[in-house]
Motif scaffolding. Structure first.
Motif, PDB file in Angstrom:
ATOM      1  N   CYS A  47       0.819  -1.225   0.000  1.00 15.28           N
ATOM      2  CA  CYS A  47       0.000   0.000   0.000  1.00 15.28           C
ATOM      3  C   CYS A  47       0.846   1.264   0.000  1.00 15.28           C
ATOM      4  O   CYS A  47       1.014   1.888  -1.034  1.00 15.28           O
ATOM      5  CB  CYS A  47      -0.955  -0.017   1.186  1.00 15.28           C
ATOM      6  N   CYS A  93      -4.502   2.995  -1.509  1.00 17.19           N
ATOM      7  CA  CYS A  93      -5.607   2.742  -2.448  1.00 17.19           C
ATOM      8  C   CYS A  93      -5.917   3.981  -3.276  1.00 17.19           C
ATOM      9  O   CYS A  93      -6.206   3.880  -4.476  1.00 17.19           O
ATOM     10  CB  CYS A  93      -6.845   2.284  -1.692  1.00 17.19           C
ATOM     11  N   LEU A  94      -5.857   5.160  -2.633  1.00 14.72           N
ATOM     12  CA  LEU A  94      -6.085   6.398  -3.386  1.00 14.72           C
ATOM     13  C   LEU A  94      -5.007   6.625  -4.440  1.00 14.72           C
ATOM     14  O   LEU A  94      -5.318   7.031  -5.575  1.00 14.72           O
ATOM     15  CB  LEU A  94      -6.149   7.592  -2.430  1.00 14.72           C
ATOM     16  N   ILE A  96      -3.115   4.287  -5.912  1.00 14.38           N
ATOM     17  CA  ILE A  96      -3.285   3.273  -6.967  1.00 14.38           C
ATOM     18  C   ILE A  96      -4.451   3.645  -7.870  1.00 14.38           C
ATOM     19  O   ILE A  96      -4.360   3.543  -9.107  1.00 14.38           O
ATOM     20  CB  ILE A  96      -3.464   1.877  -6.344  1.00 14.38           C
ATOM     21  N   THR A  97      -5.547   4.100  -7.294  1.00 19.97           N
ATOM     22  CA  THR A  97      -6.707   4.506  -8.085  1.00 19.97           C
ATOM     23  C   THR A  97      -6.365   5.693  -8.984  1.00 19.97           C
ATOM     24  O   THR A  97      -6.744   5.727 -10.165  1.00 19.97           O
ATOM     25  CB  THR A  97      -7.886   4.866  -7.166  1.00 19.97           C
ATOM     26  N   ALA A  98      -5.644   6.667  -8.446  1.00 17.58           N
ATOM     27  CA  ALA A  98      -5.268   7.837  -9.243  1.00 17.58           C
ATOM     28  C   ALA A  98      -4.350   7.447 -10.388  1.00 17.58           C
ATOM     29  O   ALA A  98      -4.492   7.959 -11.519  1.00 17.58           O
ATOM     30  CB  ALA A  98      -4.592   8.873  -8.350  1.00 17.58           C
ATOM     31  N   VAL A 100      -4.164   4.470 -11.906  1.00 18.07           N
ATOM     32  CA  VAL A 100      -4.937   3.707 -12.882  1.00 18.07           C
ATOM     33  C   VAL A 100      -5.818   4.642 -13.720  1.00 18.07           C
ATOM     34  O   VAL A 100      -5.892   4.524 -14.949  1.00 18.07           O
ATOM     35  CB  VAL A 100      -5.790   2.610 -12.178  1.00 18.07           C
ATOM     36  N   ILE A 101      -6.459   5.595 -13.073  1.00 16.55           N
ATOM     37  CA  ILE A 101      -7.319   6.530 -13.824  1.00 16.55           C
ATOM     38  C   ILE A 101      -6.494   7.386 -14.765  1.00 16.55           C
ATOM     39  O   ILE A 101      -6.876   7.598 -15.923  1.00 16.55           O
ATOM     40  CB  ILE A 101      -8.138   7.413 -12.832  1.00 16.55           C
ATOM     41  N   SER A 102      -5.348   7.849 -14.289  1.00 17.30           N
ATOM     42  CA  SER A 102      -4.514   8.687 -15.174  1.00 17.30           C
ATOM     43  C   SER A 102      -3.991   7.872 -16.351  1.00 17.30           C
ATOM     44  O   SER A 102      -3.887   8.375 -17.476  1.00 17.30           O
ATOM     45  CB  SER A 102      -3.370   9.320 -14.397  1.00 17.30           C
TER      46      SER A 102
END
Length: 108
Positions: A47, A93-94, A96-98, A100-102
């Motif tokens: 993480c 998690c935030l 990783i999410t950022a 992936v979205i980028s």
């Protein structure tokens, strides 16, 4: 038939009761707080490494303090390790999410 009866408590000693809150005691030995070492390793590896390492240091401190008889310090270290783990997992998690979205926005 008018006879007076004495109260039942007259002449008897007064009784007092003490009610104690339950404690976490098992056979007279207080249990050690949870150290969260496994969760700390997971947080450090998958993480967010800085908070995972800080949580790991506090996790090791739990056993040291409890072994020295400092139960309050062990509970404090346990709670701090848990807080670092939760914040590290959420932050990881935030991130990783950022990422992936980028990557989806750039390449798709």
């Amino acid at each position: 038939m008018s006879s007076e009866y004495a109260p039942l408590t007259e002449g008897l000693p007064q009784q007092s009761y003490t009610i104690q809150q339950p404690r976490k005691v098992l056979d007279g030995i207080e249990r050690a707080p949870v150290d969260y070492i496994g969760l700390s390793v997971f947080t450090a590896l998958f993480c967010f490494c800085p908070l995972g390492v800080a949580a790991l240091c506090h996790s090791f401190t739990v056993e040291e303090r409890f072994g020295a008889g400092d139960v309050v310090g062990a509970r404090s270290a346990s709670r701090t390790a848990l807080i670092f783990n939760v914040v590290g997992i959420v932050f990881g998690c935030l991130i990783i999410t950022a990422v992936v979205i980028s990557l989806l926005v750039i390449y798709v």
